[in-house]
Scaffold this motif. Structure first.
Motif, PDB file in Angstrom:
ATOM      1  N   UNK A 498       0.806  -1.215   0.000  1.00 45.80           N
ATOM      2  CA  UNK A 498       0.000   0.000   0.000  1.00 45.80           C
ATOM      3  C   UNK A 498       0.838   1.263   0.000  1.00 45.80           C
ATOM      4  N   UNK A 499       2.002   1.208   0.649  1.00 43.85           N
ATOM      5  CA  UNK A 499       2.880   2.377   0.702  1.00 43.85           C
ATOM      6  C   UNK A 499       3.460   2.689  -0.676  1.00 43.85           C
ATOM      7  N   UNK A 500       3.874   1.659  -1.405  1.00 50.76           N
ATOM      8  CA  UNK A 500       4.514   1.906  -2.703  1.00 50.76           C
ATOM      9  C   UNK A 500       3.510   1.971  -3.849  1.00 50.76           C
ATOM     10  N   UNK A 501       2.228   1.736  -3.560  1.00 51.85           N
ATOM     11  CA  UNK A 501       1.218   1.796  -4.617  1.00 51.85           C
ATOM     12  C   UNK A 501       1.208   3.144  -5.339  1.00 51.85           C
ATOM     13  N   UNK A 502       1.333   4.286  -4.614  1.00 52.21           N
ATOM     14  CA  UNK A 502       1.392   5.563  -5.342  1.00 52.21           C
ATOM     15  C   UNK A 502       2.561   5.644  -6.313  1.00 52.21           C
ATOM     16  N   UNK A 503       3.697   5.008  -5.979  1.00 52.78           N
ATOM     17  CA  UNK A 503       4.839   5.010  -6.899  1.00 52.78           C
ATOM     18  C   UNK A 503       4.527   4.207  -8.150  1.00 52.78           C
ATOM     19  N   UNK A 504       3.790   3.111  -7.964  1.00 51.12           N
ATOM     20  CA  UNK A 504       3.387   2.315  -9.121  1.00 51.12           C
ATOM     21  C   UNK A 504       2.434   3.112 -10.010  1.00 51.12           C
ATOM     22  N   UNK A 505       1.573   3.907  -9.366  1.00 47.64           N
ATOM     23  CA  UNK A 505       0.637   4.727 -10.138  1.00 47.64           C
ATOM     24  C   UNK A 505       1.363   5.749 -11.009  1.00 47.64           C
ATOM     25  N   UNK A 506       2.564   6.161 -10.595  1.00 48.53           N
ATOM     26  CA  UNK A 506       3.332   7.116 -11.399  1.00 48.53           C
ATOM     27  C   UNK A 506       3.684   6.537 -12.767  1.00 48.53           C
ATOM     28  N   UNK A 507       3.771   5.201 -12.840  1.00 48.83           N
ATOM     29  CA  UNK A 507       4.041   4.580 -14.140  1.00 48.83           C
ATOM     30  C   UNK A 507       2.928   4.871 -15.130  1.00 48.83           C
ATOM     31  N   UNK A 508       1.729   5.116 -14.587  1.00 44.12           N
ATOM     32  CA  UNK A 508       0.596   5.411 -15.463  1.00 44.12           C
ATOM     33  C   UNK A 508       0.767   6.697 -16.241  1.00 44.12           C
ATOM     34  N   UNK A 509       1.636   7.617 -15.768  1.00 44.39           N
ATOM     35  CA  UNK A 509       1.876   8.840 -16.524  1.00 44.39           C
ATOM     36  C   UNK A 509       2.684   8.564 -17.785  1.00 44.39           C
ATOM     37  N   UNK A 510       3.515   7.498 -17.717  1.00 41.35           N
ATOM     38  CA  UNK A 510       4.245   7.100 -18.916  1.00 41.35           C
ATOM     39  C   UNK A 510       3.339   6.341 -19.868  1.00 41.35           C
ATOM     40  N   UNK A 511       2.579   5.415 -19.274  1.00 42.50           N
ATOM     41  CA  UNK A 511       1.622   4.624 -20.055  1.00 42.50           C
ATOM     42  C   UNK A 511       0.552   4.111 -19.090  1.00 42.50           C
ATOM     43  N   UNK A 512      -0.711   4.458 -19.303  1.00 44.11           N
ATOM     44  CA  UNK A 512      -1.775   4.049 -18.369  1.00 44.11           C
ATOM     45  C   UNK A 512      -1.863   2.540 -18.160  1.00 44.11           C
ATOM     46  N   UNK A 513      -1.344   1.753 -19.106  1.00 42.87           N
ATOM     47  CA  UNK A 513      -1.463   0.296 -19.005  1.00 42.87           C
ATOM     48  C   UNK A 513      -0.396  -0.320 -18.104  1.00 42.87           C
ATOM     49  N   UNK A 514       0.696   0.405 -17.836  1.00 46.68           N
ATOM     50  CA  UNK A 514       1.814  -0.184 -17.106  1.00 46.68           C
ATOM     51  C   UNK A 514       1.449  -0.657 -15.690  1.00 46.68           C
ATOM     52  N   UNK A 515       0.760   0.143 -14.857  1.00 48.42           N
ATOM     53  CA  UNK A 515       0.419  -0.364 -13.512  1.00 48.42           C
ATOM     54  C   UNK A 515      -0.423  -1.628 -13.558  1.00 48.42           C
ATOM     55  N   UNK A 516      -1.397  -1.669 -14.458  1.00 49.59           N
ATOM     56  CA  UNK A 516      -2.280  -2.836 -14.545  1.00 49.59           C
ATOM     57  C   UNK A 516      -1.526  -4.065 -15.039  1.00 49.59           C
ATOM     58  N   UNK A 517      -0.607  -3.856 -15.991  1.00 45.67           N
ATOM     59  CA  UNK A 517       0.215  -4.975 -16.457  1.00 45.67           C
ATOM     60  C   UNK A 517       1.075  -5.524 -15.323  1.00 45.67           C
ATOM     61  N   UNK A 518       1.643  -4.624 -14.538  1.00 48.38           N
ATOM     62  CA  UNK A 518       2.474  -5.047 -13.412  1.00 48.38           C
ATOM     63  C   UNK A 518       1.650  -5.837 -12.401  1.00 48.38           C
ATOM     64  N   UNK A 519       0.430  -5.368 -12.095  1.00 53.02           N
ATOM     65  CA  UNK A 519      -0.450  -6.089 -11.171  1.00 53.02           C
ATOM     66  C   UNK A 519      -0.726  -7.505 -11.678  1.00 53.02           C
TER      67      UNK A 519
END
Length: 664
Positions: A498-519
């Motif tokens: 939960x703490x690093x989730x906001x950092x993962x969300x930052x990947x969405x600025x590069x490509x919205x699909x990246x956080x979901x792919x990582x999940x």
């Protein structure tokens, strides 16, 4: 002196008596209130549309939309810039422009009086702003109050260069969960479940209630940290107490349904937010009802299993007898059997002081690491989808409530199949569903909003089912001496996600699909690793690490009881058709009961006079006795009805047959 057989004694309290119902009801009520602050930031930290406050044009009565924005504020894609506005011109520049445009000078003589008052005497005209020059919002912001009248974002201006503080409050809650999970777990195994639970409850109620009085982002973040610390501690400990008291046949169902209560608590926040649009009032509405949990001080018993590991057998017996009386069970007898590990209570107490014991033995090390990773992954998917509700198209309240309530059918389905299909197969399946929901969403265009919402709900469905199952499964894998510590360690990894989730969300600025792919990828790896976990369906809770190390040690890899005729409780061991339950009424001299396979059953019982019994051959019973100066009388019947009687001046023994069971 013989020890109490906790599992057998608790089973004699009945299948589900009044004491079980009271503990379960208190657990559900507690978890309901714990669920409320978990995701409240979706509303309390709501960030509305906003723009810069323009001193020469705005006043206390202006709204987010106004005609002057066309020349004071840049726009892109029909949306006003959130952090910049056009720079006002200097007096010299204005004079030069007016000198070259005499018509505008004449027009300025008939300015609207209301516009004059609003601008505080300054001029709010297009020629007074440089279209090519912008500056940051140095006079604050104007917010759109259509949805919420106030939020922490509006009151503390947590936008633009301070927008990270909004994420910090959410991260602080998860950081508090990390600290609380490991601290309360160790405390619960050392100081007791009940004391640690009450201390954690005080922290939860205090942090949540004082949050409504926050005067700035720093105070808000610290109180969210305190709330997270208390919240996870209360949840974990009440779950452990509930699991340690529930009868074996109902333990899985009762444990799984706790997640339903948590989901209802989360959804209740969405319902409150529909009617309460000011964040301080909403915070108080969430917090003040928690004071009712003070009844735990008088209602919640200490764990009898934990008391036994601490050598406090008399206290455990008192609690169990009180529960039997509350269940209206007459002629209640304690069952006494020596621990097969032959560990003394002092040994168990010493064992429970070291968290690293979970990683010392090969099987427990492998299982612990797999569970840590599984909790990390499931938490990232769970909170990643939950916190993204505000970004989904549609009504924020409907989306939030639906996303929370989807946990209920997920949990109910899990209660139906958990014991039927096996605990491990349900875990693997639910994690795969969560990963598939995220992975599929990543390849959809933004225009497919309805499909994205549906797939997000499917992902949350799988994550919720996995979370509810993980709590039950972990409580079965970790022994009583380390149960709170083990669950606490798992919660640490979940909170870290939960703490690093906001950092993962930052990947969405590069490509919205990246956080979901990582999940999706993380979930797939987690599901594969779970294949190496043991099946625990139908197994009694273990007391010590040595017992947990042997749990399912003979099972093959990828073992699923629903796909084979094996009994998961006895894989790697010979099966028994029956065992003996030894009950001592007058003397606690009986110290041991063991059982082997159906063709070589060995039952040994000893009392202070050193009486030994042995029976072999299922069809040809052999009986040997050892006598001392006491006169012992023995009677033996056939394999389906064994009756043993031993009498002397002080000892009375009786043993009866129980239907198909296995002793490890």
């Amino acid at each position: 002196m013989a020890q109490m057989d906790v599992e057998a004694t608790l089973n004699r309290l009945g299948s589900f008596g009044r004491s079980h119902l009271l503990i379960a009801a208190l657990s559900y009520l507690t978890v309901f209130f714990v669920g409320m602050p978990a995701l409240q930031d979706s509303f309390l930290n709501y960030t509305p549309a906003h723009r810069c406050y323009v001193p020469s044009c705005d006043s206390s009565n202006t709204t987010y939309e106004d005609d002057f924005l066309n020349f004071t504020t840049p726009s892109e894609d029909n949306e006003w810039d959130k952090c910049e506005y056009h720079s006002p011109l200097t007096n010299e520049t204005i004079a030069f422009n007016y000198a070259s445009r005499p018509v505008q000078i004449l027009a300025s003589l008939w300015r609207d009086e209301e516009d004059e008052a609003r601008s505080g005497g300054a001029t709010c005209e297009a020629d007074h702003f440089a279209a090519a020059d912008v500056r940051s919002c140095d006079h604050g912001w104007v917010y759109d109050h259509e949805l919420f009248q106030s939020s922490t974002t509006m009151d503390f201006d947590l936008v633009c260069d301070k927008s990270f503080l909004t994420s910090m409050t959410t991260s602080a809650y998860n950081a508090g969960m990390m600290l609380g999970a490991i601290t309360s777990g160790v405390m619960a195994d050392r100081l007791g479940r009940r004391l640690t639970h009450m201390l954690s409850l005080v922290l939860l109620v205090t942090g949540s209630s004082l949050g409504a009085a926050s005067t700035g982002p720093v105070m808000l973040i610290l109180l969210r940290l305190l709330t997270g610390f208390g919240g996870i501690s209360v949840y974990t400990i009440i779950f452990v107490i509930c699991a340690e008291y529930m009868p074996q046949q109902h333990r899985s169902v009762v444990g799984l349904l706790i997640s339903v209560s948590f989901a209802l608590g989360e959804a209740a926040v969405g319902v409150y937010a529909i009617f309460i649009r000011r964040w301080r009032m909403l915070q108080l509405t969430i917090s003040l009802p928690m004071f009712v949990l003070g009844i735990s001080y008088w209602v919640l018993p200490e764990s009898a299993r934990w008391l036994m590991t601490q050598g406090r057998e008399q206290e455990a017996e008192i609690i169990v007898r009180k529960m039997a009386k509350f269940n209206k069970i007459s002629n209640f007898d304690i069952v006494y059997l020596q621990e097969k590990t032959n560990m003394s209570p002092d040994d168990v107490k010493q064992e429970s002081k070291n968290v690293l014991n979970l990683l010392k033995t090969p099987y427990m090390r492998t299982r612990s690491l797999i569970l840590f990773y599984a909790w990390f992954t499931t938490s990232m998917v769970y909170y990643g989808i939950s916190n993204n509700v505000g970004n989904l198209d549609g009504n924020i309240f409907v989306n939030f409530i639906a996303t929370m309530l989807i946990e209920i059918p997920a949990t109910l389905l899990m209660t139906i199949v958990f014991d039927r299909l096996g605990h491990k197969v349900c875990l693997v399946g639910s994690v795969l569903i969560a990963g598939a929901g995220c992975f599929s969403t990543a390849f959809l265009p933004a225009e497919a909003s309805t499909v994205i919402v549906v797939l997000s709900l499917i992902g949350k469905f799988g994550a919720a089912a996995a979370f509810s199952a993980l709590y039950v499964y972990a409580s079965e894998v970790f022994p009583t001496s380390h149960r709170s510590t083990g669950l606490g360690c798992c919660s640490v990894f979940a909170s870290f996600a939960g703490v690093i989730a906001p950092l993962v969300d930052l990947l969405g600025k590069l490509n919205p699909a990246l956080p979901l792919l990582l999940f999706g990828i993380l979930a797939a790896v987690s599901a594969f690793s779970m294949l190496f976990l043991p099946e625990t369906t139908g197994c009694p809770l273990t007391q010590t690490l040595s017992e947990s190390e042997q749990l399912g040690s003979g099972q093959p890899c990828c073992f699923f009881p629903s796909c084979t005729s094996y009994d998961p409780r006895s894989v790697g061991e010979d099966q028994t058709d029956e065992i003996m339950e030894v009950i001592v009424d007058k003397d606690r001299g009986v110290v041991q009961l063991t059982a082997k396979d159906k063709n070589d059953v060995k039952i040994a019982a000893k009392d202070e006079n050193n009486l030994e019994l042995a029976a072999k051959q299922e069809d040809d019973v052999e009986l040997t006795t050892a006598k001392d100066d006491a006169d012992v009388k023995l009677a033996v019947k056939d394999e389906n009805g064994v009756e043993l009687e031993a009498k002397d001046s002080d000892v009375e023994l009786s043993a009866k047959v129980m239907k198909t069971y296995n002793l490890a």
